[in-house]
Design a protein around this motif. Structure first.
Motif, PDB file in Angstrom:
ATOM      1  N   PHE A   1       0.853  -1.177   0.000  1.00  0.00           N
ATOM      2  CA  PHE A   1       0.000   0.000   0.000  1.00  0.00           C
ATOM      3  C   PHE A   1       0.897   1.237   0.000  1.00  0.00           C
ATOM      4  CE2 PHE A   1      -2.477   3.290   2.140  1.00  0.00           C
ATOM      5  CZ  PHE A   1      -3.668   3.237   1.413  1.00  0.00           C
ATOM      6  N   ILE A   2       0.649   2.142  -0.907  1.00  0.00           N
ATOM      7  CA  ILE A   2       1.551   3.293  -1.061  1.00  0.00           C
ATOM      8  C   ILE A   2       0.858   4.581  -0.598  1.00  0.00           C
ATOM      9  CG2 ILE A   2       2.923   4.644  -2.714  1.00  0.00           C
ATOM     10  CD1 ILE A   2       3.835   1.769  -2.735  1.00  0.00           C
ATOM     11  N   GLY A   3       1.556   5.351   0.243  1.00  0.00           N
ATOM     12  CA  GLY A   3       1.131   6.715   0.582  1.00  0.00           C
ATOM     13  C   GLY A   3      -0.212   6.795   1.304  1.00  0.00           C
TER      14      GLY A   3
ATOM     15  N   GLY B   1      -8.552   4.709  -6.625  1.00  0.00           N
ATOM     16  CA  GLY B   1      -8.024   4.093  -5.402  1.00  0.00           C
ATOM     17  C   GLY B   1      -8.999   4.139  -4.240  1.00  0.00           C
ATOM     18  N   LYS B   2     -10.282   4.298  -4.508  1.00  0.00           N
ATOM     19  CA  LYS B   2     -11.292   4.376  -3.434  1.00  0.00           C
ATOM     20  C   LYS B   2     -11.378   3.067  -2.657  1.00  0.00           C
ATOM     21  CE  LYS B   2     -14.476   5.161  -6.544  1.00  0.00           C
ATOM     22  NZ  LYS B   2     -13.653   5.246  -7.760  1.00  0.00           N
ATOM     23  N   THR B   3     -11.439   1.970  -3.406  1.00  0.00           N
ATOM     24  CA  THR B   3     -11.586   0.667  -2.749  1.00  0.00           C
ATOM     25  C   THR B   3     -10.375   0.389  -1.856  1.00  0.00           C
ATOM     26  OG1 THR B   3     -12.971  -0.201  -4.504  1.00  0.00           O
ATOM     27  CG2 THR B   3     -11.795  -1.818  -3.181  1.00  0.00           C
ATOM     28  N   ARG B   4      -9.216   0.597  -2.436  1.00  0.00           N
ATOM     29  CA  ARG B   4      -7.977   0.293  -1.719  1.00  0.00           C
ATOM     30  C   ARG B   4      -7.873   1.137  -0.434  1.00  0.00           C
ATOM     31  NH1 ARG B   4      -2.916  -2.374  -3.391  1.00  0.00           N
ATOM     32  NH2 ARG B   4      -2.214  -2.788  -1.283  1.00  0.00           N
TER      33      ARG B   4
ATOM     34  N   ASP C   1     -18.746  -1.396  -0.771  1.00  0.00           N
ATOM     35  CA  ASP C   1     -17.761  -1.033  -1.785  1.00  0.00           C
ATOM     36  C   ASP C   1     -18.347  -1.047  -3.194  1.00  0.00           C
ATOM     37  OD1 ASP C   1     -15.269  -0.347  -2.738  1.00  0.00           O
ATOM     38  OD2 ASP C   1     -14.678  -2.428  -3.055  1.00  0.00           O
ATOM     39  N   ASN C   2     -18.044  -0.017  -3.950  1.00  0.00           N
ATOM     40  CA  ASN C   2     -18.513   0.117  -5.338  1.00  0.00           C
ATOM     41  C   ASN C   2     -20.037   0.125  -5.448  1.00  0.00           C
ATOM     42  OD1 ASN C   2     -15.557  -0.867  -5.985  1.00  0.00           O
ATOM     43  ND2 ASN C   2     -16.405  -0.008  -7.865  1.00  0.00           N
ATOM     44  N   CYS C   3     -20.605   1.192  -4.928  1.00  0.00           N
ATOM     45  CA  CYS C   3     -22.077   1.311  -4.929  1.00  0.00           C
ATOM     46  C   CYS C   3     -22.633   1.921  -6.211  1.00  0.00           C
ATOM     47  CB  CYS C   3     -22.531   2.207  -3.772  1.00  0.00           C
ATOM     48  SG  CYS C   3     -22.141   1.531  -2.173  1.00  0.00           S
TER      49      CYS C   3
ATOM     50  N   ILE D   1      -1.697   4.615 -13.785  1.00  0.00           N
ATOM     51  CA  ILE D   1      -0.250   4.434 -13.564  1.00  0.00           C
ATOM     52  C   ILE D   1       0.098   2.939 -13.556  1.00  0.00           C
ATOM     53  CG2 ILE D   1       1.622   4.814 -11.898  1.00  0.00           C
ATOM     54  CD1 ILE D   1       0.236   7.413 -11.100  1.00  0.00           C
ATOM     55  N   GLU D   2      -0.780   2.169 -12.955  1.00  0.00           N
ATOM     56  CA  GLU D   2      -0.558   0.721 -12.892  1.00  0.00           C
ATOM     57  C   GLU D   2      -0.495   0.124 -14.307  1.00  0.00           C
ATOM     58  OE1 GLU D   2      -2.251  -1.472  -9.379  1.00  0.00           O
ATOM     59  OE2 GLU D   2      -3.674  -2.035 -10.944  1.00  0.00           O
ATOM     60  N   LEU D   3      -1.400   0.566 -15.171  1.00  0.00           N
ATOM     61  CA  LEU D   3      -1.430   0.048 -16.546  1.00  0.00           C
ATOM     62  C   LEU D   3      -0.164   0.446 -17.303  1.00  0.00           C
ATOM     63  CD1 LEU D   3      -5.152   0.844 -17.445  1.00  0.00           C
ATOM     64  CD2 LEU D   3      -4.159  -1.433 -17.163  1.00  0.00           C
TER      65      LEU D   3
ATOM     66  N   GLU E   1     -13.261  -3.111 -11.587  1.00  0.00           N
ATOM     67  CA  GLU E   1     -14.552  -2.654 -12.103  1.00  0.00           C
ATOM     68  C   GLU E   1     -14.429  -1.778 -13.364  1.00  0.00           C
ATOM     69  OE1 GLU E   1     -17.271  -3.696 -11.634  1.00  0.00           O
ATOM     70  OE2 GLU E   1     -18.673  -2.143 -12.272  1.00  0.00           O
ATOM     71  N   THR E   2     -13.530  -0.803 -13.313  1.00  0.00           N
ATOM     72  CA  THR E   2     -13.405   0.110 -14.450  1.00  0.00           C
ATOM     73  C   THR E   2     -12.914  -0.634 -15.691  1.00  0.00           C
ATOM     74  OG1 THR E   2     -12.726   1.723 -12.826  1.00  0.00           O
ATOM     75  CG2 THR E   2     -12.402   2.332 -15.098  1.00  0.00           C
ATOM     76  N   VAL E   3     -12.006  -1.571 -15.474  1.00  0.00           N
ATOM     77  CA  VAL E   3     -11.467  -2.340 -16.592  1.00  0.00           C
ATOM     78  C   VAL E   3     -12.580  -3.208 -17.187  1.00  0.00           C
ATOM     79  CG1 VAL E   3      -9.707  -4.002 -17.272  1.00  0.00           C
ATOM     80  CG2 VAL E   3      -9.210  -2.360 -15.461  1.00  0.00           C
TER      81      VAL E   3
HETATM   82  N1  LIG Z   1      -2.524   3.611  -2.206  1.00  0.00           N
HETATM   83  C1  LIG Z   1      -2.372   2.588  -3.036  1.00  0.00           C
HETATM   84  N2  LIG Z   1      -1.351   1.731  -2.884  1.00  0.00           N
HETATM   85  C2  LIG Z   1      -1.203   0.690  -3.726  1.00  0.00           C
HETATM   86  N3  LIG Z   1      -2.022   0.427  -4.739  1.00  0.00           N
HETATM   87  C3  LIG Z   1      -3.080   1.235  -4.952  1.00  0.00           C
HETATM   88  C4  LIG Z   1      -3.314   2.350  -4.093  1.00  0.00           C
HETATM   89  N4  LIG Z   1      -4.415   2.981  -4.533  1.00  0.00           N
HETATM   90  C5  LIG Z   1      -4.869   2.266  -5.583  1.00  0.00           C
HETATM   91  N5  LIG Z   1      -4.073   1.216  -5.854  1.00  0.00           N
HETATM   92  C6  LIG Z   1      -4.245   0.224  -6.930  1.00  0.00           C
HETATM   93  O1  LIG Z   1      -4.797   0.863  -8.050  1.00  0.00           O
HETATM   94  C7  LIG Z   1      -5.827   0.097  -8.669  1.00  0.00           C
HETATM   95  C8  LIG Z   1      -7.149   0.868  -8.640  1.00  0.00           C
HETATM   96  O2  LIG Z   1      -7.550   1.113  -7.298  1.00  0.00           O
HETATM   97  P1  LIG Z   1      -9.031   0.842  -6.744  1.00  0.00           P
HETATM   98  O3  LIG Z   1      -9.563  -0.424  -7.282  1.00  0.00           O
HETATM   99  O4  LIG Z   1      -8.984   1.012  -5.277  1.00  0.00           O
HETATM  100  O5  LIG Z   1      -9.794   2.057  -7.434  1.00  0.00           O
HETATM  101  P2  LIG Z   1     -11.315   2.460  -7.303  1.00  0.00           P
HETATM  102  O6  LIG Z   1     -11.351   3.927  -7.163  1.00  0.00           O
HETATM  103  O7  LIG Z   1     -11.977   1.658  -6.267  1.00  0.00           O
HETATM  104  O8  LIG Z   1     -11.837   2.057  -8.746  1.00  0.00           O
HETATM  105  P3  LIG Z   1     -13.338   1.691  -9.221  1.00  0.00           P
HETATM  106  O9  LIG Z   1     -14.049   3.004  -9.336  1.00  0.00           O
HETATM  107  O10 LIG Z   1     -13.112   1.052 -10.552  1.00  0.00           O
HETATM  108  O11 LIG Z   1     -13.895   0.790  -8.217  1.00  0.00           O
HETATM  109  C9  LIG Z   1      -5.874  -1.190  -7.876  1.00  0.00           C
HETATM  110  O12 LIG Z   1      -5.102  -2.167  -8.503  1.00  0.00           O
HETATM  111  C10 LIG Z   1      -5.274  -0.811  -6.533  1.00  0.00           C
HETATM  112  O13 LIG Z   1      -4.692  -1.913  -5.877  1.00  0.00           O
END
Ligand SMILES: Nc1ncnc2c1ncn2[C@@H]1O[C@H](COP(=O)(O)OP(=O)(O)OP(=O)(O)O)[C@@H](O)[C@H]1O
Ligand SMILES: [Mg+2]
Length: 711
Positions: A218-220, A249-252, A322-324, A424-426, A540-542
């Protein structure tokens, strides 16, 4: 027998004072009678001998016997349990004719009845009978009172299993029921046939959460975490919604915040993942399943949502919704009910928009911190976005290193991608074959193409969409096809599922595996392992992006049809195995694929594929029954029987049987007979003896239950 007693008792002196009652009954006796005919009376004699032996050994007084039933009183609870255990062992060890199993259900309760001339009088007799009635053949159930008396003095090889609290017919207070587990004998049974169930108190069990373990560092986000956890600790409202575009990154972030609070909520922290769910009507059921609360709805009047709110009324817990976004109205209604009815429940939701209900607080999830254009090498990790890029790049290519040369390009990528983690991940997943310099350049071309001008014109959700397109365009054609087709799965898939889906495409297993693992490498597909299986999925977005591609490809119908065929086949293989020793394994497997079954059902019912819908509900009926998803089952069954086209008669008859059985266990005795008679006619015309037996069994149960109700 239903608890009443007779005057011509074989044992004139009944034990008085505190007495333990044992009620027993053979399961499926009508079936056995049909199968064995005149041999049945021998079987009954043998059964009685085994039972009488056990009762006599432990000082039981047989108060009444009728047909296959016994009503026995014991002066001591421990002796009553020992007798039940001996009887079950005796029955299991006995060699029955035609290799059948004689399974007897048993219920025990201890009380202080009056001994009148006509026998025992009092609620305790009824309670014991009711407990006996909710179990299954081979199962021994104890009331709270009996369990308390015996739990420290159980016979060797015997233990107790808490089955939670149950509402029994005509009994006011809910009853805590325990199952006697006897080593070497059957110990797994479907949910009890009670009117309502509250599974064992989640708070009493460790762990007090169902949060998944983190697969990547988990970053930052430290400042955000402090703010969010503070808001949840001292809520001015009890609903906090994290808002942001897809992939932000909402879910994370919400999972991290929830994990920090596990110890602070006495009844724990519970994640309800709505991303998988498509049907708004299932929101309460989905949440109940996540919390381990199951309910056998007593007709229309009491829904699973009602059961869940009454379970949560006195709980202090945090629920993460999560993800409503795609079920926003249903989630809002559900959240509002919980806030109103359950004062100790705090809600943390994630969504692309707010739920819009009174008392909601919102927190806008910001992008990861992006560095200024020029950056020193040693500052890389002080900015979240660059730190995250490097972490993901090293995961993709362990030898990857930030250098003076690639540093400006890493910064450029993070800035172009607006600090959106998923984007960034992609991009970082590509360092295996592209240097940061190339990635930055390709992204720039892509964005310029999209805006026809400078990159800054792009709103954030478009940035992510463009990054997804960029990533997709870099795939080979077979990878692109696979990615698009995989979007027909709902709630993830296994390798076998993909093979089933693509079986007509003449793709070798090796090619398939290679393409799939390439998609994993490119962060377009996620993978998770547990002891049972490796499952794949999409964020979800993917998933949304892939679904758009499928819709545009003109192949959606073809692959939805194949998806349905594959899951029909799976449900039909699983159906009989749910009544075998492998029951738990198959139940879990179907549970994991439940959202795929729902997707198949949605497709079949919406596109008027009557045979497919009937096959699915016919094969899934038993699973729904086992899991207690009775309301949902009823809905699918009704939909499939009310379709414009008629399914093949045999399929219709099977679906009717399942529908009839479910109506019956929900206490509706008026609905089933006509329908089941229709199914019986169909099976009779077809000469299908198994089908006929199902129908007759159901009709028999309807009439015997109706009789009980009259009494
Ligand atoms: N702080 C973080 N540290 C590490 N990885 C992160 C962090 N925030 C997001 N990610 C990674 O980025 C990707 C997208 O994050 P996440 O699924 O939480 O987004 P989301 O906002 O919930 O998206 P969605 O609207 O599609 O549900 C995931 O693979 C997640 O693990
Ligand atoms: Mg999310």
């Amino acid at each position: 027998m239903n608890g009443e007693t007779r005057t011509d008792l074989p044992f004139p002196v009944l034990p008085g004072g505190t007495v333990t009652f044992l009620f027993t009954d053979i399961e499926g006796s009508t079936q056995l009678l049909k199968q064995l005919r005149e041999q049945y009376s021998t079987l009954l004699d043998e059964q009685r001998a085994i039972m009488n032996d056990a009762f006599a050994t432990w000082g039981g007084h047989v108060v009444d016997t009728r047909g296959e039933e016994f009503f026995v009183a014991f002066p001591r609870a421990t002796d009553a349990v020992a007798a039940a255990v001996d009887a079950q062992r005796g029955l299991a060890a006995h060699e029955w004719p035609e290799g059948i199993d004689v399974r007897v259900r048993m219920g025990l309760h201890t009380g202080e009845p009056w001994v009148a001339e006509a026998g025992y009088v009092g609620m305790d007799v009824h309670r014991a009978a009711r407990i006996g009635n909710v179990g299954y053949g081979g199962q021994v159930l104890l009331s709270e009172t009996t369990a308390a008396l015996v739990m420290d003095e159980l016979p060797d090889g015997v233990s107790l299993l808490d089955l939670g609290r149950h509402r029994l017919k005509d009994v006011r207070r809910m009853e805590q029921i325990r199952q006697v587990v006897i080593d070497g004998l059957l110990s797994e049974f479907p949910p009890l046939k009670s009117l309502e169930t509250v599974l064992p108190d989640a708070a009493a069990e460790k762990p007090r959460h169902n949060l998944p373990s983190e697969l990547t560092p988990f970053i930052g986000r430290q400042a955000e975490l402090v703010q969010i956890t503070d808001m949840l600790r001292n809520p001015s409202g009890r609903l906090l919604t994290l808002i942001g575009v897809g992939g932000m990154g909402k879910t994370r972030l919400s999972l991290r915040a929830a994990a920090e609070l596990v110890e602070e909520f006495p009844h724990g922290v519970w994640l309800v993942e709505f991303a998988k769910l498509r049907d708004p009507e299932l929101v309460p059921q989905h949440a109940a399943a996540a919390l381990g609360v199951s309910a056998h709805e007593a007709g229309e009047s009491r829904t699973i949502g009602d059961v869940l709110t009454s379970y949560l009324q006195d709980k202090k817990l945090l629920m993460l919704l999560d993800n409503c976004e795609h079920l926003i109205e249903a989630c809002a209604e559900f959240a509002e009910t919980l806030l109103r009815e359950c004062p100790g429940v705090v809600l943390l939701a994630t969504s692309r928009e707010n739920l819009g209900i009174p008392g909601e607080q919102t927190f806008i999830v910001p992008a990861l911190g992006v560095p200024p254009q020029t950056l020193l090498l040693q500052e890389l990790e002080t900015f979240e976005a660059t730190h995250f890029f490097i972490d993901r790049a090293v995961a993709a290519l362990p030898l990857f290193k930030p250098t003076l040369h690639n540093l400006p390009f890493i910064v450029d990528i993070c800035r172009q991608l607006d600090g959106i983690p998923l984007a960034i991940e992609l991009a970082a997943a590509r360092v295996k074959i592209l240097a940061p310099e190339q990635i930055a350049e390709l992204l720039q071309d892509c964005f310029q193409l999209l805006t026809g001008g400078p990159r800054t014109a792009l709103p954030r959700h478009q940035t992510l969409h463009a990054t997804l397109e960029w990533s997709y365009n870099l795939l080979t054609e077979p990878e692109q096809q696979l990615f698009t087709r995989l979007s027909v799965f709902a709630g993830g898939w296994t390798l076998e599922d993909v093979e089933g889906l693509l079986s007509g495409d003449h793709l070798s297993r090796t090619d398939l595996l290679e393409n799939l693992s390439n998609l994993v490498d490119k962060s377009l597909v996620s993978v998770s392992h547990n002891q049972e299986a490796t499952r794949y999925g999409m964020l979800e977005t993917v998933h949304q992006f892939a679904s758009e591609l499928l819709a545009a490809s003109g192949e959606a119908e073809k692959y939805r049809g194949r998806h349905t065929d594959h899951f029909i086949a799976l449900a039909e293989v699983a159906d009989p195995l749910l009544r075998s020793a492998d029951q738990m394994k198959w139940r879990d497997k179907l549970d994991a694929e439940h959202e795929n079954f729902r997707a198949a059902l949605r497709w079949a019912t919406a596109s008027d594929h009557a045979d497919d819908a009937a096959r699915l509900v016919g094969a899934l009926g038993w699973f729904w029954f086992l899991r207690g998803y009775w309301g949902e089952a009823r809905r699918w069954l009704t939909m499939s029987l009310d379709m414009v086209s008629d399914p093949e008669p045999r399929l219709r008859a099977k679906a009717i049987c399942r529908a009839g059985g479910l109506e019956l266990i929900q206490g509706n005795l008026d609905g089933p007979p006509d329908l089941v008679r229709e199914a019986l006619d169909i099976f009779t015309d077809l000469g299908d003896e198994e089908g006929m037996a199902w129908c007759l069994n159901l009709l028999g149960q309807v009439s015997s239950w109706a009789k009980l109700n009259l009494e």
